[in-house]
Design an enzyme around this catalytic site. Structure first.
Site, PDB file in Angstrom:
ATOM      1  N   ARG A   1       4.427 -70.296  14.371  1.00  0.00           N
ATOM      2  CA  ARG A   1       5.161 -70.484  15.639  1.00  0.00           C
ATOM      3  C   ARG A   1       6.439 -69.664  15.724  1.00  0.00           C
ATOM      4  NH1 ARG A   1       4.159 -75.765  14.371  1.00  0.00           N
ATOM      5  NH2 ARG A   1       2.205 -76.528  15.261  1.00  0.00           N
TER       6      ARG A   1
ATOM      7  N   LYS B   1      10.078 -59.378  25.288  1.00  0.00           N
ATOM      8  CA  LYS B   1       8.699 -59.552  25.764  1.00  0.00           C
ATOM      9  C   LYS B   1       7.729 -58.957  24.747  1.00  0.00           C
ATOM     10  CE  LYS B   1       9.509 -58.361  30.360  1.00  0.00           C
ATOM     11  NZ  LYS B   1       8.945 -57.761  31.566  1.00  0.00           N
TER      12      LYS B   1
ATOM     13  N   GLU C   1      12.360 -44.014  32.699  1.00  0.00           N
ATOM     14  CA  GLU C   1      13.017 -45.333  32.613  1.00  0.00           C
ATOM     15  C   GLU C   1      14.536 -45.166  32.554  1.00  0.00           C
ATOM     16  OE1 GLU C   1      11.386 -48.152  32.890  1.00  0.00           O
ATOM     17  OE2 GLU C   1       9.347 -47.780  32.162  1.00  0.00           O
TER      18      GLU C   1
ATOM     19  N   LYS D   1      20.054 -52.624  30.276  1.00  0.00           N
ATOM     20  CA  LYS D   1      19.103 -53.692  29.966  1.00  0.00           C
ATOM     21  C   LYS D   1      19.831 -54.903  29.370  1.00  0.00           C
ATOM     22  CE  LYS D   1      14.517 -54.863  28.664  1.00  0.00           C
ATOM     23  NZ  LYS D   1      13.131 -54.465  28.487  1.00  0.00           N
TER      24      LYS D   1
ATOM     25  N   GLU E   1      21.108 -65.977  36.179  1.00  0.00           N
ATOM     26  CA  GLU E   1      20.576 -65.630  37.494  1.00  0.00           C
ATOM     27  C   GLU E   1      19.126 -65.136  37.339  1.00  0.00           C
ATOM     28  OE1 GLU E   1      21.679 -62.553  41.057  1.00  0.00           O
ATOM     29  OE2 GLU E   1      23.143 -62.896  39.477  1.00  0.00           O
TER      30      GLU E   1
ATOM     31  N   ARG F   1      16.531 -59.880  36.386  1.00  0.00           N
ATOM     32  CA  ARG F   1      15.695 -59.055  35.516  1.00  0.00           C
ATOM     33  C   ARG F   1      14.775 -58.145  36.346  1.00  0.00           C
ATOM     34  NH1 ARG F   1      13.001 -59.339  30.018  1.00  0.00           N
ATOM     35  NH2 ARG F   1      14.292 -61.045  29.358  1.00  0.00           N
TER      36      ARG F   1
ATOM     37  N   ASN G   1      12.345 -53.661  37.280  1.00  0.00           N
ATOM     38  CA  ASN G   1      11.016 -53.313  37.789  1.00  0.00           C
ATOM     39  C   ASN G   1      11.092 -52.295  38.920  1.00  0.00           C
ATOM     40  OD1 ASN G   1       9.433 -54.898  36.120  1.00  0.00           O
ATOM     41  ND2 ASN G   1       9.924 -56.718  37.315  1.00  0.00           N
TER      42      ASN G   1
ATOM     43  N   HIS H   1       8.294 -49.876  39.722  1.00  0.00           N
ATOM     44  CA  HIS H   1       7.136 -50.261  38.918  1.00  0.00           C
ATOM     45  C   HIS H   1       5.957 -50.802  39.725  1.00  0.00           C
ATOM     46  CE1 HIS H   1       9.559 -49.406  35.477  1.00  0.00           C
ATOM     47  NE2 HIS H   1       8.672 -49.890  34.629  1.00  0.00           N
TER      48      HIS H   1
ATOM     49  N   HIS I   1       2.723 -49.207  38.560  1.00  0.00           N
ATOM     50  CA  HIS I   1       1.630 -49.980  37.952  1.00  0.00           C
ATOM     51  C   HIS I   1       0.325 -49.757  38.704  1.00  0.00           C
ATOM     52  CE1 HIS I   1       4.553 -53.068  35.976  1.00  0.00           C
ATOM     53  NE2 HIS I   1       4.213 -52.131  35.125  1.00  0.00           N
TER      54      HIS I   1
ATOM     55  N   HIS J   1       2.914 -44.223  31.090  1.00  0.00           N
ATOM     56  CA  HIS J   1       3.634 -45.211  31.892  1.00  0.00           C
ATOM     57  C   HIS J   1       4.818 -44.567  32.637  1.00  0.00           C
ATOM     58  CE1 HIS J   1       5.482 -48.978  33.048  1.00  0.00           C
ATOM     59  NE2 HIS J   1       6.592 -48.626  32.425  1.00  0.00           N
TER      60      HIS J   1
HETATM   61  N1  LIG Z   1       7.654 -55.469  26.033  1.00  0.00           N
HETATM   62  C1  LIG Z   1       8.207 -54.766  26.998  1.00  0.00           C
HETATM   63  O1  LIG Z   1       9.223 -55.162  27.586  1.00  0.00           O
HETATM   64  C2  LIG Z   1       7.603 -53.437  27.347  1.00  0.00           C
HETATM   65  C3  LIG Z   1       8.293 -52.603  28.245  1.00  0.00           C
HETATM   66  C4  LIG Z   1       7.747 -51.354  28.538  1.00  0.00           C
HETATM   67  C5  LIG Z   1       6.542 -50.975  27.941  1.00  0.00           C
HETATM   68  N2  LIG Z   1       5.899 -51.820  27.080  1.00  0.00           N
HETATM   69  C6  LIG Z   1       4.634 -51.429  26.446  1.00  0.00           C
HETATM   70  O2  LIG Z   1       4.877 -50.242  25.682  1.00  0.00           O
HETATM   71  C7  LIG Z   1       3.667 -49.488  25.556  1.00  0.00           C
HETATM   72  C8  LIG Z   1       3.948 -48.030  25.785  1.00  0.00           C
HETATM   73  O3  LIG Z   1       4.895 -47.618  24.833  1.00  0.00           O
HETATM   74  P1  LIG Z   1       5.129 -46.085  24.434  1.00  0.00           P
HETATM   75  O4  LIG Z   1       5.236 -45.267  25.631  1.00  0.00           O
HETATM   76  O5  LIG Z   1       6.224 -46.103  23.456  1.00  0.00           O
HETATM   77  O6  LIG Z   1       3.740 -45.670  23.825  1.00  0.00           O
HETATM   78  P2  LIG Z   1       2.952 -45.929  22.439  1.00  0.00           P
HETATM   79  O7  LIG Z   1       3.545 -47.005  21.643  1.00  0.00           O
HETATM   80  O8  LIG Z   1       1.537 -46.068  22.839  1.00  0.00           O
HETATM   81  O9  LIG Z   1       3.194 -44.540  21.697  1.00  0.00           O
HETATM   82  C9  LIG Z   1       2.635 -43.355  22.229  1.00  0.00           C
HETATM   83  C10 LIG Z   1       1.917 -42.547  21.134  1.00  0.00           C
HETATM   84  O10 LIG Z   1       2.887 -41.879  20.338  1.00  0.00           O
HETATM   85  C11 LIG Z   1       2.743 -42.213  18.958  1.00  0.00           C
HETATM   86  N3  LIG Z   1       4.107 -42.212  18.447  1.00  0.00           N
HETATM   87  C12 LIG Z   1       5.063 -43.151  18.619  1.00  0.00           C
HETATM   88  N4  LIG Z   1       6.227 -42.743  18.115  1.00  0.00           N
HETATM   89  C13 LIG Z   1       6.010 -41.511  17.583  1.00  0.00           C
HETATM   90  C14 LIG Z   1       6.841 -40.558  16.911  1.00  0.00           C
HETATM   91  N5  LIG Z   1       8.132 -40.790  16.728  1.00  0.00           N
HETATM   92  N6  LIG Z   1       6.279 -39.416  16.505  1.00  0.00           N
HETATM   93  C15 LIG Z   1       4.970 -39.155  16.726  1.00  0.00           C
HETATM   94  N7  LIG Z   1       4.132 -39.993  17.364  1.00  0.00           N
HETATM   95  C16 LIG Z   1       4.658 -41.164  17.784  1.00  0.00           C
HETATM   96  C17 LIG Z   1       2.050 -43.549  18.970  1.00  0.00           C
HETATM   97  O11 LIG Z   1       1.338 -43.792  17.773  1.00  0.00           O
HETATM   98  C18 LIG Z   1       1.114 -43.395  20.166  1.00  0.00           C
HETATM   99  O12 LIG Z   1      -0.068 -42.711  19.833  1.00  0.00           O
HETATM  100  C19 LIG Z   1       2.691 -50.107  26.538  1.00  0.00           C
HETATM  101  O13 LIG Z   1       1.752 -50.867  25.822  1.00  0.00           O
HETATM  102  C20 LIG Z   1       3.555 -51.022  27.400  1.00  0.00           C
HETATM  103  O14 LIG Z   1       2.825 -52.153  27.878  1.00  0.00           O
HETATM  104  C21 LIG Z   1       6.417 -53.038  26.795  1.00  0.00           C
HETATM  105 ZN   LIG Z   2       8.535 -49.470  32.582  1.00  0.00          ZN
END
Ligand SMILES: NC(=O)c1ccc[n+]([C@@H]2O[C@H](COP(=O)([O-])OP(=O)(O)OC[C@H]3O[C@@H](n4cnc5c(N)ncnc54)[C@H](O)[C@@H]3O)[C@@H](O)[C@H]2O)c1
Ligand SMILES: [Zn+2]
Length: 368
Positions: A121, A143, A185, A227, A237, A241, A245, A248, A252, A264
Site C-alpha cells: 500500500r 500522478k 510543456e 508546477k 483550490e 491544477r 492542461n 491538452h 490528447h 505527446h
Molecule cells: N504522471 C504525470 O503527471 C505525467 C505527465 C505527463 C506525461 N506522463 C507520461 O509520460 C510518458 C511520456 O514520457 P516521455 O516523453 O518522457 O517518454 P518516455 O518515457 O516514453 O521516453 C521516451 C523514449 O526515450 C527513452 N529515453 C528516456 N530518457 C532517455 C535518455 N536520457 N537518453 C536516451 N533515451 C532515453 C525511453 O526509454 C523511451 O524509449 C507518457 O506515458 C505519459 O502518459 C505522465
Molecule cells: Zn502534457
C-alpha cells in the site's frame, strides 16, 4: 559546476524537493532517508548503463540495491510489467521502509511510481527523470499509472515521490526531437504562468533546444516552479491544477486519432495553437498573444498545424476526454498572458472555426 537548486513541492508533511542541476548522481543516496535499506532501481533498456551506475553508488553507501530493466517507452506501462516488478520486490523481501528509484522518462516514472504506490500500500519512490518532459511534468506532482487495452492511464494512483532528482546531464543521450517535444510543456508553463519563459526561448531558440546550454537549466527550474505553485496551491483550490492542461484537450485528441504515434509534446504544441485560436474567436484573447503561440512554437521546430478533414474524429475524441463533464467540452483558455480562465461549452461553429485555423495555417506553412 554551480550548486544544485531545490524547489519545494507542497508544504508540511508530504512536501518534497525537486533538485535541479548537473552531475547529481552522488546526491541520490542522501535523498532516500535514513530508514531505507533495500532499493529497487527501475530503468528502461536504453538507460541500463545509468541504472547500473546508480546501483553502484547505492551499494557504496551501504544500501542493498536491486536492478530491474523494463521495456522502453509505453511498453513498460502494463499490468504485466508491474506484476513482474511486484515479483522482484516480493522475492527480495521489500518492506514498508524500503524504496523504489525510477531512472527514465515519463513512462518509467509512471510505472515505477505505480509499483511503489501499490507495494504494501505504498513505499517511498525517488524519481530520476531523464527526459525534459519527465523533469518538468511527469516526475513532479504524484500522478502514477499504467495503460490497459482500453486506453492510456486508466489504472493508477496518486503517490507523491520522496524526492525528484533532475540531473541535466542525463539529457545528453536524449534524442533531440524528444528534447524539443518536452519544450512544448515548457512553453505551456510560459503562457499560463511565467512569461519570462517565453522571453528566454524567444531570445535564443537554438540555445533553448540544446541540452547543455545554461538557459535550459533556467527553463527547467522555472517550469518546475510553475508546477510547484499549482500543486501546492491546489490543496486549497481544487480547480487550479487544470491550468496545466492548457493545450491538452485538443492535444490528447490528436494523440488518440493518431493511435499514439505522435510524441505527446508535439500533439500539445498543436493543441496550444488550437486553444489560442479558440480564445481569440471567443473574443477573450488579443491577436498578439494568440499569434505569439504559433511564433514561439515554430521557432523551436514544433508542429503548429494538423491535417484537415478529421474534425469528426477529433471532436469525438475530445468528447471522450476524462476532463469533459457530460457532453459539454471545457477548455483552459487565456484571457491574456499568464491569465488562465475557463471556456465551457463553446458552440460547434466556434470549435470548427478554431480547427480550420490550425489546418489553414498548414496550407500557409507549405506555401511559405
Ligand atoms: N504522471 C504525470 O503527471 C505525467 C505527465 C505527463 C506525461 N506522463 C507520461 O509520460 C510518458 C511520456 O514520457 P516521455 O516523453 O518522457 O517518454 P518516455 O518515457 O516514453 O521516453 C521516451 C523514449 O526515450 C527513452 N529515453 C528516456 N530518457 C532517455 C535518455 N536520457 N537518453 C536516451 N533515451 C532515453 C525511453 O526509454 C523511451 O524509449 C507518457 O506515458 C505519459 O502518459 C505522465
Ligand atoms: Zn502534457
Amino acid at each position: 559546476m554551480s550548486a544544485p537548486s531545490r524547489i519545494a513541492i507542497g508544504t508540511g508533511p508530504g512536501a518534497y524537493d525537486v533538485v535541479v542541476g548537473s552531475g547529481l548522481e552522488d546526491l541520490l543516496p542522501g535523498l532516500l532517508g535514513p530508514d531505507v535499506r533495500r532499493v529497487l532501481v527501475v530503468h528502461p533498456e536504453a538507460l541500463a548503463a545509468r541504472g547500473a551506475r546508480l546501483r553502484e553508488g547505492l551499494q557504496r553507501n551501504g544500501f542493498e540495491p536491486h536492478l530491474a530493466s523494463i521495456p522502453d517507452g509505453e511498453a513498460a506501462k502494463t499490468a504485466g510489467v508491474a506484476a513482474r516488478l511486484w515479483g522482484v520486490l516480493g522475492e527480495a523481501n521489500f518492506t514498508r521502509t524500503d524504496a523504489v528509484v525510477s531512472v527514465g522518462g515519463g513512462a518509467t516514472t509512471d510505472l515505477a511510481g505505480f509499483v511503489a504506490a501499490t507495494w504494501l500500500r505504498g513505499v517511498p519512490v525517488v524519481h530520476v527523470p531523464t527526459t525534459l518532459l519527465g523533469m518538468v511534468d511527469a516526475a513532479v506532482g504524484g500522478k502514477t499509472g499504467i495503460n490497459t487495452g482500453e486506453g492510456k492511464n486508466l489504472v493508477g494512483s496518486f503517490h507523491p515521490p520522496q524526492a525528484v532528482l533532475c540531473d541535466i546531464e542525463t539529457l545528453s543521450t536524449l534524442p533531440r526531437q524528444d528534447f524539443v517535444a518536452g519544450l512544448a510543456e515548457v512553453v505551456k508553463c510560459g503562457f499560463v504562468a511565467d512569461p519570462q519563459i517565453l522571453e528566454l526561448v524567444e531570445a535564443d531558440p537554438e540555445a533553448a533546444s540544446t541540452w547543455d546550454r545554461p538557459v535550459v537549466r533556467e527553463l527547467i527550474e522555472r517550469s518546475v516552479r510553475v508546477k510547484a505553485d499549482v500543486v501546492t496551491a491546489d490543496l486549497r483550490e481544487a480547480s487550479l491544477r487544470e491550468i496545466l492542461n492548457y493545450g491538452h484537450t485538443f492535444g490528447h485528441a490528436i494523440e488518440q486519432v493518431e493511435g499514439y504515434t505522435w510524441r505527446h509534446g508535439e500533439a500539445v504544441s498543436v493543441g496550444l495553437v488550437y486553444v489560442a485560436e479558440l480564445a481569440r474567436l471567443a473574443g477573450r484573447l488579443s491577436d498578439d498573444v494568440a499569434d505569439r503561440h504559433r511564433a514561439v512554437l515554430t521557432t523551436l521546430g514544433l508542429p503548429t498545424s494538423y491535417a484537415g478533414g478529421r474534425w469528426t474524429d477529433l471532436h469525438d475524441a475530445m468528447r471522450r476526454d476524462k476532463k469533459t463533464r457530460g457532453d459539454m467540452l471545457r477548455f483552459v483558455v487565456l484571457d491574456g498572458l499568464a491569465r488562465p480562465g475557463r471556456l465551457e461549452g463553446p458552440d460547434l461553429e466556434m470549435l470548427q472555426a478554431a480547427y480550420a485555423a490550425v489546418t489553414t495555417s498548414a496550407a500557409t506553412d507549405r506555401e511559405a
